[in-house]
Design a protein around this motif. Structure first.
Motif, mmCIF file in Angstrom:
data_model
loop_
_atom_site.group_PDB
_atom_site.id
_atom_site.type_symbol
_atom_site.label_atom_id
_atom_site.label_comp_id
_atom_site.label_asym_id
_atom_site.label_seq_id
_atom_site.Cartn_x
_atom_site.Cartn_y
_atom_site.Cartn_z
ATOM 1 N N ALA A 240 25.868 67.092 19.105
ATOM 2 C CA ALA A 240 25.206 65.973 19.786
ATOM 3 C C ALA A 240 25.374 66.112 21.298
ATOM 4 O O ALA A 240 25.802 65.178 21.985
ATOM 5 C CB ALA A 240 25.796 64.643 19.297
ATOM 6 N N CYS A 241 25.014 67.290 21.819
ATOM 7 C CA CYS A 241 25.232 67.571 23.242
ATOM 8 C C CYS A 241 24.501 66.580 24.142
ATOM 9 O O CYS A 241 24.981 66.243 25.222
ATOM 10 C CB CYS A 241 24.790 68.995 23.563
ATOM 11 S SG CYS A 241 25.737 70.267 22.692
ATOM 12 N N GLY A 242 23.330 66.118 23.701
ATOM 13 C CA GLY A 242 22.539 65.208 24.525
ATOM 14 C C GLY A 242 23.063 63.782 24.544
ATOM 15 O O GLY A 242 22.574 62.957 25.333
ATOM 16 N N ALA A 243 24.038 63.460 23.709
ATOM 17 C CA ALA A 243 24.575 62.095 23.693
ATOM 18 C C ALA A 243 25.379 61.791 24.948
ATOM 19 O O ALA A 243 25.488 60.630 25.353
ATOM 20 C CB ALA A 243 25.449 61.889 22.450
ATOM 21 N N ARG A 244 25.951 62.800 25.567
ATOM 22 C CA ARG A 244 26.753 62.652 26.789
ATOM 23 C C ARG A 244 27.823 61.573 26.602
ATOM 24 O O ARG A 244 27.855 60.563 27.293
ATOM 25 C CB ARG A 244 25.876 62.331 28.010
ATOM 26 C CG ARG A 244 24.700 63.238 28.259
ATOM 27 C CD ARG A 244 25.031 64.726 28.172
ATOM 28 N NE ARG A 244 26.147 65.110 29.027
ATOM 29 C CZ ARG A 244 27.150 65.914 28.636
ATOM 30 N NH1 ARG A 244 27.194 66.392 27.409
ATOM 31 N NH2 ARG A 244 28.110 66.211 29.476
ATOM 32 N N LEU A 245 28.703 61.817 25.646
ATOM 33 C CA LEU A 245 29.772 60.878 25.349
ATOM 34 C C LEU A 245 31.056 61.656 25.071
ATOM 35 O O LEU A 245 31.081 62.555 24.235
ATOM 36 C CB LEU A 245 29.413 60.018 24.139
ATOM 37 C CG LEU A 245 30.297 58.790 23.907
ATOM 38 C CD1 LEU A 245 30.054 57.749 25.007
ATOM 39 C CD2 LEU A 245 30.017 58.166 22.546
ATOM 40 N N GLY A 246 32.106 61.302 25.801
ATOM 41 C CA GLY A 246 33.392 61.941 25.607
ATOM 42 C C GLY A 246 34.498 60.919 25.708
ATOM 43 O O GLY A 246 34.256 59.705 25.674
ATOM 44 N N PRO A 269 30.032 53.526 29.936
ATOM 45 C CA PRO A 269 29.350 54.518 29.108
ATOM 46 C C PRO A 269 28.232 53.847 28.316
ATOM 47 O O PRO A 269 28.205 52.617 28.169
ATOM 48 C CB PRO A 269 30.471 55.027 28.186
ATOM 49 C CG PRO A 269 31.447 53.904 28.110
ATOM 50 C CD PRO A 269 31.370 53.172 29.421
ATOM 51 N N GLY A 270 27.304 54.662 27.797
ATOM 52 C CA GLY A 270 26.111 54.119 27.155
ATOM 53 C C GLY A 270 26.394 53.378 25.860
ATOM 54 O O GLY A 270 27.241 53.791 25.067
ATOM 55 N N MET A 271 25.660 52.293 25.647
ATOM 56 C CA MET A 271 25.829 51.496 24.427
ATOM 57 C C MET A 271 25.326 52.238 23.195
ATOM 58 O O MET A 271 26.005 52.320 22.165
ATOM 59 C CB MET A 271 25.082 50.164 24.558
ATOM 60 C CG MET A 271 25.180 49.299 23.300
ATOM 61 S SD MET A 271 24.011 47.925 23.299
ATOM 62 C CE MET A 271 24.767 46.852 24.506
ATOM 63 N N VAL A 272 24.117 52.799 23.275
ATOM 64 C CA VAL A 272 23.508 53.458 22.121
ATOM 65 C C VAL A 272 24.364 54.639 21.672
ATOM 66 O O VAL A 272 24.592 54.849 20.467
ATOM 67 C CB VAL A 272 22.073 53.909 22.455
ATOM 68 C CG1 VAL A 272 21.501 54.772 21.332
ATOM 69 C CG2 VAL A 272 21.184 52.697 22.702
ATOM 70 N N GLU A 273 24.846 55.402 22.617
ATOM 71 C CA GLU A 273 25.672 56.558 22.295
ATOM 72 C C GLU A 273 26.934 56.139 21.544
ATOM 73 O O GLU A 273 27.359 56.798 20.580
ATOM 74 C CB GLU A 273 26.059 57.308 23.574
ATOM 75 C CG GLU A 273 24.908 58.023 24.248
ATOM 76 C CD GLU A 273 24.101 57.126 25.172
ATOM 77 O OE1 GLU A 273 24.278 55.891 25.127
ATOM 78 O OE2 GLU A 273 23.285 57.665 25.949
#
Length: 398
Positions: A240-246, A269-273
């Motif tokens: 899920a590289c495009g999620a940009r979540l770590g 950080p993004g809610m959807v991610e």
């Protein structure tokens, strides 16, 4: 005309992406390009993540807490505590990709002008993150002859000065695929305790260990609770590289408090991610077992084919999905560009990453290339045939 900043001039370009214009031109010229240059898996993202996004029913796409939602951090503790990390949600800081976890760790723990020791070759963007954070990278050389094993602790000690604040490891390693042993990590533990250093542990490839080898984290070692900072991402684990979540994980309360202030400055950080990643924690073990089998096949295919090519040497890595191989060439940057600009075999060519960009030491890695085995076996076989033919006619062969 106004001038850009000195930092703008000093910021290094990505060695992984800098050849993209040449690849784009090759495609416009009608060539098929086998992309072995970047760690973008072709493995399908777990269905649970995708379903969670499809089933979203919120009315307002709102900010989330700067540290990440409690629901996601609580779910993450299930994942990490299954691994034996013994953490709670307050010890997790959710970040915008693993990249932000690394920059926040550097900015929260290392003063401007202070030093971080990193075994090289290392993930190229560490150089960029250090530049952004005004941190000095002190590289310590690992070598291809022993598969890029951890350098001797005595070599680390030669680099330690009053300005040394941390050591970074990536385990399993990008770009080499080397999997650090418990003995190597125990040695680092003693070093960090002796000199009172932080140990940053980039664990983006934790799930990708082969041949029954065990992944060991510094979080498993006694006495390091105030020293260890784990840096992680959903990018590779769940494709899920495009999620940009770590996330950043530490039991050091001061680091969490300082890191949160940097997180607050970028808001959230993004809610959807986070909704998707919360669902991802319930991904069944069978998913990872199948992925591991697939990558083992790909690794074996790539390593075996590379070592059959005259003049090529490639260690067999224990983890991740990369290899660094030594080629009989004069210059890796020239060779990788030549492959895209001037070479084709049956109307195809191969895109790779010159290993020079994964070293901080000038002149290191000039005859080495990183390859990512993120393509299926059939495409890897075709790419290796293309590479073998290219090495026969490359003008800079040595």
């Amino acid at each position: 005309m106004p001038e850009i900043s000195s930092k703008g001039r000093q910021m290094p370009a990505s060695p992984i992406r800098k050849l993209t214009p040449f690849a784009d031109q090759a495609k416009r010229d009608g060539k098929k390009v086998y992309h072995l240059n970047i760690g973008q898996p072709d493995i399908e993202t777990p269905q649970g993540m995708l379903d969670a996004i499809k089933n979203i029913d919120f009315k307002v796409w709102a900010y989330t807490p700067s540290e990440g939602t409690l629901a996601y951090r609580t779910k993450l503790t299930e994942y990490y505590n299954k691994l034996g990390y013994d953490i709670n949600p307050a010890q997790i800081l959710v970040t915008v990709g693993g990249s932000e976890a690394i920059t926040i760790a550097m900015q929260a723990c290392v003063n401007e002008g202070d030093e971080i020791i990193i075994p090289e070759p290392f993930y190229a963007n560490y150089n960029g993150f250090a530049c952004m954070s005004n941190v000095v990278v002190k590289p310590i050389l690992s070598v291809i002859e022993n598969g890029f094993a951890l350098p001797l602790i005595s070599e680390f000690e030669k680099l330690i000065s009053p300005k040394t604040k941390a050591i970074i490891i990536c385990n399993p390693n990008n770009p080499t695929g080397y999997l650090y042993s418990k003995q190597e990590l125990e040695a680092l533990r003693e070093l960090c305790l002796k000199y009172n250093l932080f140990l940053f542990s980039d664990e983006a490839y934790r799930e990708f260990c082969y041949d029954g080898k065990e992944f060991i984290s510094p979080m498993h070692l006694e006495g390091l609770d105030q020293h260890v900072i784990v840096l992680d991402t959903v990018s590779k684990r769940y494709s899920a590289c495009g999620a940009r979540l770590g996330c950043l994980i530490t039991k050091n309360k001061d680091v969490i408090a300082a890191g949160l202030k940097f997180a607050q400055a970028r808001l959230s950080p993004g809610m959807v991610e986070q909704i998707a990643a919360t669902a991802a924690v319930d991904t069944p073990d069978s998913y990872f077992e199948e992925v591991n089998k697939e990558y083992t096949i790909r690794r074996n295919t790539l390593v075996e084919r590379l070592n059959k090519i005259e003049g090529v040497f490639c260690p067999n890595p224990g983890g991740a999905f990369y290899v660094v191989a030594k080629f009989p060439i004069d210059n890796a940057d020239k060779f990788c560009q030549w492959m895209l600009e001037e070479f084709e075999y049956e109307n195809s060519t191969v895109m790779m990453a010159p290993a020079t960009g994964f070293y901080s030491t000038t002149g290191a890695g000039t005859n080495e290339v990183r390859l990512a085995y993120v393509l299926n076996k059939e495409d890897l076989e075709a790419a290796m045939t293309c590479l073998e033919e290219a090495l026969k006619v490359y003008p800079g062969r040595v």
